[in-house]
Enzyme design. Structure first.
Site, mmCIF file in Angstrom:
data_model
loop_
_atom_site.group_PDB
_atom_site.id
_atom_site.type_symbol
_atom_site.label_atom_id
_atom_site.label_comp_id
_atom_site.label_asym_id
_atom_site.label_seq_id
_atom_site.Cartn_x
_atom_site.Cartn_y
_atom_site.Cartn_z
ATOM 1 N N ARG A 3 60.862 38.212 37.622
ATOM 2 C CA ARG A 3 60.781 39.517 36.956
ATOM 3 C C ARG A 3 61.717 40.175 36.341
ATOM 4 N NH1 ARG A 3 57.161 44.398 39.862
ATOM 5 N NH2 ARG A 3 57.759 46.090 38.318
ATOM 6 N N ASN A 57 49.062 39.557 37.812
ATOM 7 C CA ASN A 57 49.246 39.845 36.495
ATOM 8 C C ASN A 57 49.925 38.819 35.649
ATOM 9 O OD1 ASN A 57 48.535 42.775 36.064
ATOM 10 N ND2 ASN A 57 50.241 43.248 37.388
ATOM 11 N N CYS A 85 42.510 46.137 38.716
ATOM 12 C CA CYS A 85 43.810 46.876 38.348
ATOM 13 C C CYS A 85 43.727 48.016 39.189
ATOM 14 C CB CYS A 85 43.950 47.067 37.130
ATOM 15 S SG CYS A 85 45.495 48.165 36.627
ATOM 16 N N HIS A 142 45.659 47.136 31.236
ATOM 17 C CA HIS A 142 46.851 47.943 31.066
ATOM 18 C C HIS A 142 46.713 48.500 29.554
ATOM 19 C CE1 HIS A 142 49.363 46.289 34.548
ATOM 20 N NE2 HIS A 142 48.271 47.013 34.819
ATOM 21 N N TYR A 188 50.133 52.946 30.815
ATOM 22 C CA TYR A 188 51.015 51.952 30.029
ATOM 23 C C TYR A 188 50.884 52.066 28.505
ATOM 24 C CZ TYR A 188 51.627 49.306 34.204
ATOM 25 O OH TYR A 188 51.626 48.944 35.513
HETATM 26 P P1 NAD Z 1 55.483 38.998 45.274
HETATM 27 O O1 NAD Z 1 56.789 38.852 44.651
HETATM 28 O O2 NAD Z 1 55.653 39.592 46.775
HETATM 29 O O3 NAD Z 1 54.759 37.540 45.404
HETATM 30 C C1 NAD Z 1 53.580 37.479 46.170
HETATM 31 C C2 NAD Z 1 53.595 36.024 46.948
HETATM 32 O O4 NAD Z 1 53.285 35.097 45.986
HETATM 33 C C3 NAD Z 1 54.951 35.763 47.287
HETATM 34 O O5 NAD Z 1 54.875 35.657 48.791
HETATM 35 C C4 NAD Z 1 55.262 34.422 46.749
HETATM 36 O O6 NAD Z 1 55.951 33.373 47.475
HETATM 37 C C5 NAD Z 1 53.812 33.974 46.259
HETATM 38 N N1 NAD Z 1 53.562 32.784 45.581
HETATM 39 C C6 NAD Z 1 54.314 32.756 44.319
HETATM 40 N N2 NAD Z 1 54.028 31.392 43.741
HETATM 41 C C7 NAD Z 1 52.786 30.987 44.420
HETATM 42 C C8 NAD Z 1 51.973 30.149 44.373
HETATM 43 N N3 NAD Z 1 52.069 29.164 43.297
HETATM 44 N N4 NAD Z 1 50.936 29.831 45.109
HETATM 45 C C9 NAD Z 1 50.882 30.857 46.190
HETATM 46 N N5 NAD Z 1 51.818 31.957 46.342
HETATM 47 C C10 NAD Z 1 52.835 31.939 45.535
HETATM 48 O O7 NAD Z 1 54.406 39.935 44.288
HETATM 49 P P2 NAD Z 1 53.993 41.206 44.524
HETATM 50 O O8 NAD Z 1 54.774 42.160 43.976
HETATM 51 O O9 NAD Z 1 53.081 41.504 45.992
HETATM 52 O O10 NAD Z 1 52.725 41.198 43.344
HETATM 53 C C11 NAD Z 1 51.683 40.180 43.466
HETATM 54 C C12 NAD Z 1 51.108 40.010 42.238
HETATM 55 O O11 NAD Z 1 50.164 40.896 42.192
HETATM 56 C C13 NAD Z 1 51.961 40.033 40.974
HETATM 57 O O12 NAD Z 1 51.452 39.153 40.025
HETATM 58 C C14 NAD Z 1 51.821 41.360 40.530
HETATM 59 O O13 NAD Z 1 52.115 41.729 39.236
HETATM 60 C C15 NAD Z 1 50.469 41.602 40.947
HETATM 61 N N6 NAD Z 1 49.939 43.098 40.906
HETATM 62 C C16 NAD Z 1 48.757 43.441 40.362
HETATM 63 C C17 NAD Z 1 48.548 44.907 40.370
HETATM 64 C C18 NAD Z 1 47.038 44.948 39.404
HETATM 65 O O14 NAD Z 1 47.019 46.247 39.359
HETATM 66 N N7 NAD Z 1 46.305 44.135 39.057
HETATM 67 C C19 NAD Z 1 49.148 45.485 40.972
HETATM 68 C C20 NAD Z 1 50.048 45.302 41.822
HETATM 69 C C21 NAD Z 1 50.683 44.040 41.831
HETATM 70 C C1 G6P Z 2 50.690 49.023 38.652
HETATM 71 C C2 G6P Z 2 49.853 48.238 38.038
HETATM 72 C C3 G6P Z 2 49.897 46.773 38.499
HETATM 73 C C4 G6P Z 2 51.447 46.658 38.465
HETATM 74 C C5 G6P Z 2 52.076 47.552 39.446
HETATM 75 C C6 G6P Z 2 53.856 47.370 39.516
HETATM 76 O O1 G6P Z 2 50.207 50.263 38.726
HETATM 77 O O2 G6P Z 2 48.521 48.303 38.019
HETATM 78 O O3 G6P Z 2 49.480 45.897 37.705
HETATM 79 O O4 G6P Z 2 51.794 45.311 38.895
HETATM 80 O O5 G6P Z 2 51.837 48.839 39.060
HETATM 81 O O6 G6P Z 2 54.402 48.079 40.395
HETATM 82 P P1 G6P Z 2 55.499 47.708 41.158
HETATM 83 O O7 G6P Z 2 55.773 48.466 42.282
HETATM 84 O O8 G6P Z 2 55.630 46.213 41.410
HETATM 85 O O9 G6P Z 2 56.636 47.803 40.027
HETATM 86 MN MN MN Z 3 47.510 46.717 37.082
#
Ligand code: NAD
Ligand code: G6P
Ligand code: MN
Length: 434
Positions: free
Chosen positions: A93, A147, A169, A199, A252
Site C-alpha cells: 500500500r 478492497n 463497506c 467508494h 471519497y
Molecule cells: P492487513 O495488511 O492487516 O492484511 C490483513 C491480513 O491479510 C494480513 O495478516 C495478511 O498477512 C493477510 N493476507 C495477505 N495475503 C493473503 C492471502 N493471499 N491469503 C490470506 N491472507 C492474506 O490489512 P487490513 O488493514 O486489516 O485490511 C484488510 C483488508 O480489508 C484490505 O484489503 C483493506 O483494504 C480492507 N478494508 C476494507 C474496508 C471496507 O470498507 N470494505 C475497510 C477497512 C479495510
Molecule cells: C474506510 C474505507 C475502507 C478503507 C479504510 C482505510 O473508511 O471504507 O474501505 O479500507 O477506510 O482505513 P485505514 O485506516 O486503513 O486507512
Molecule cells: Mn470501504
C-alpha cells in the site's frame, strides 16, 4: 452451529469482527471460527487469534477460534466465508500511495493508480479462493470486505461465476450514524437510499412521513462532523454543487470534486517525514494495536481500533450475515448485482446500493436515474473499473493503459505510462498475470 471462515484473519480488524459476532450470537449461533492467513502474516495471526479466543472466553458462549495457514482446511463445509486480506500487506500500500504521488498524482488505497494496482494484486487471489469454495463449501455465502471492494465483488460474479457474494463497506454505516445524530433523529426514524458504486455512491434521506431531509443534512454538514472516515482529509464539498444535486456524496468523492486541494494536502502531509503516507501512519497504529493484543488480560476490542478508517466494519459484516442466516430482511448497503436498481448502469454490473438482506441474499431497492452530472461520473467510473477487472484477469498491458487513461485522477500522457510501468515493477511479485 454455524462455521465461519475468515481469510486474512491476521488483520488488526479481527477483534471488531469478533465483537460483532458476540453481540449477535443469539440470532447467529456460531460454533467455530477459522482465521486463515499466510506465512507472511503468521505472527499477526497468532497474536490477534489468541485475542479473538479471549474475547469469546469472556463471553457466555462456547466458540472455538481455529488459527491456520491452510485455507482449504478452513473453507471445508464453511457456512460463511469473510475476506479481509491485503495482498502484499501495508508495504504494498505504501507503494500504491507513494509512486503516483511522486509523479504529482493522488496516491490512495482505492482510488487512482494505487486503487487500480490493489485490484490487480487482489483479483487473481480472490478468484482462486472462489475456485476452492466451489469444491469445499459450494453453498456458502462469501462476504467480501477486501478492497477495492466494488471491483473485487464484481470480479467474483463476472469472472468467478460465483453469485452468492455481497461486498461491504463501513462508509454508509458511518454516514447513517453521523447524519441521524446531526439532525437529532434516531436511525430508525429515517429512511436512507444509497446508490452508485463502492467508494463512489450518493444518498438521499427521508423521514417517516416521506419528507426529504437531505438538504437539512447538507446544511448542517458544514458546521459539524459529517461522519467521514478517519482516513480521508476533510476538505469541504462546494455547497452550491451539493444543493444542485440534492444528494450527499460519499467521503471519497472529495478526490474527484476537489482533486486539486486533496492532492495539495497529500503532497504536504505525505511528504512530511514526520507524518508519511496513510499506510505509513496506519503501520504505527497497527503496531500499537498488536502491542495491546499481546496483553493476556485484554479480552475486548480496544478503543484505539477507532483510529482505523474501517471503524464499524463489524456492524455491516455481522449484520449482513445475521440477516441472511435469520432471513431478517434488514436494510443494508451492499455491493451486489444491479438488476435494474440503478438504470444508468447495466443490469449485471455490481453496484453499491440500499438493499434488503435476507435468506436469498440482497434485493436491491430501486433508486431511479441520476441527473446528467452524476450519471456521467458513474458510467465513466464503472466502465473504468470494468477495464481494470479485465486487465487484472488477462494481464493485458494495453487495457491497463486504457484504464489509466480513463481514470480521472490520472492525467494521461507519458507520465501516466511511467507510473504504470513503475508500479508493475514495484509489485512484480504479486502480479503473475502481467
Ligand atoms: P492487513 O495488511 O492487516 O492484511 C490483513 C491480513 O491479510 C494480513 O495478516 C495478511 O498477512 C493477510 N493476507 C495477505 N495475503 C493473503 C492471502 N493471499 N491469503 C490470506 N491472507 C492474506 O490489512 P487490513 O488493514 O486489516 O485490511 C484488510 C483488508 O480489508 C484490505 O484489503 C483493506 O483494504 C480492507 N478494508 C476494507 C474496508 C471496507 O470498507 N470494505 C475497510 C477497512 C479495510
Ligand atoms: C474506510 C474505507 C475502507 C478503507 C479504510 C482505510 O473508511 O471504507 O474501505 O479500507 O477506510 O482505513 P485505514 O485506516 O486503513 O486507512
Ligand atoms: Mn470501504
Amino acid at each position: 452451529g454455524v462455521k465461519i471462515a475468515t481469510i486474512g484473519g491476521g488483520s488488526s480488524y479481527t477483534p471488531e469482527l469478533m465483537e460483532g459476532f458476540i453481540n449477535r450470537y443469539e440470532e447467529l449461533p456460531i460454533s467455530e471460527i477459522w482465521l486463515v492467513d499466510i506465512e507472511d502474516g503468521k505472527e499477526k495471526l497468532e497474536k490477534v487469534g489468541k485475542m479473538a479466543q479471549r474475547m469469546w472466553d469472556a463471553s457466555p458462549y462456547d466458540v472455538k477460534v481455529h488459527l491456520t495457514l491452510d485455507r482449504r482446511e478452513a473453507l471445508k463445509d464453511a457456512d460463511f466465508v469473510t475476506t479481509q486480506f491485503r495482498v502484499g500487506l501495508l508495504d504494498a500500500r505504501v507503494k500504491d500511495e507513494r509512486i503516483p504521488l511522486s509523479h504529482g498524482m493522488v496516491g490512495q488505497e482505492t482510488n487512482g493508480a494505487g486503487g487500480i494496482f490493489k485490484a490487480f494484486r487482489t483479483i487473481p487471489v480472490i478468484l482462486s479462493i472462489v475456485e476452492d469454495m466451489k469444491e469445499l463449501c459450494p453453498n456458502a455465502w462469501l462476504i467480501n470486505f477486501t478492497n477495492p471492494a466494488g471491483m473485487v465483488t464484481d470480479a467474483i460474479i463476472r469472472y468467478g461465476e460465483w453469485e452468492k457474494v455481497l461486498g461491504l463497506c463501513n462508509v454508509p454505516v458511518g454516514a447513517m450514524m453521523a447524519e441521524s445524530e446531526l439532525i437529532g433523529k434516531s436511525q430508525d426514524e429515517l429512511v436512507y437510499a444509497f446508490a452508485g458504486i463502492n467508494h463512489f455512491h450518493w444518498h438521499r434521506v427521508k423521514d417517516l412521513q416521506g419528507n426529504d431531509v437531505t438538504s437539512e443534512i447538507i446544511d448542517k454538514m458544514y458546521s459539524n462532523d459529517s461522519g467521514i472516515p478517519a482516513n480521508i482529509h476533510d476538505i469541504p464539498f462546494f455547497i452550491e454543487q451539493l444543493k444542485q444535486m440534492n444528494m450527499i456524496p460519499c467521503g471519497y468523492h472529495r478526490y474527484y470534486y476537489r482533486t486539486e486541494e486533496m492532492l495539495q494536502y497529500m503532497l504536504e502531509e505525505y511528504n512530511d517525514p514526520n507524518v508519511g503516507t496513510r499506510a505509513q501512519q496506519v503501520k504505527q497504529t497497527e503496531a500499537e494495536l498488536f502491542e495491546l493484543y499481546k496483553n493476556p488480560d485484554l479480552n475486548y476490542k480496544p478503543e484505539q481500533l477507532a483510529k482505523r478508517g474501517g471503524a464499524h466494519y463489524s456492524d455491516a459484516a455481522c449484520e449482513t450475515i445475521a440477516s441472511i442466516y435469520a432471513n431478517k430482511n434488514t436494510h443494508i448497503v451492499v455491493s451486489t448485482k444491479n438488476n435494474g436498481a440503478v438504470p444508468d448502469l447495466a443490469p449485471d454490473d455490481v453496484v453499491e446500493v440500499s438493499a434488503y438482506i435476507g435468506a436469498t441474499g440482497a434485493r436491491p431497492i430501486a433508486f431511479g436515474s441520476f441527473q446528467s452530472a452524476e450519471r456521467g461520473w458513474l458510467q465513466l467510473m464503472k466502465n473504468m473499473e470494468l477495464c481494470v477487472e479485465e486487465a487484472a484477469v488477462t494481464g493485458d498491458y494495453g487495457l491497463a493503459l486504457q484504464a489509466f487513461t480513463i481514470n480521472p485522477l490520472i492525467p494521461s500522457g507519458e507520465t501516466a505510462k511511467r507510473v504504470l510501468d513503475e508500479l508493475l515493477i514495484a509489485h512484480k511479485k504479486y502480479l503473475p498475470q502481467f
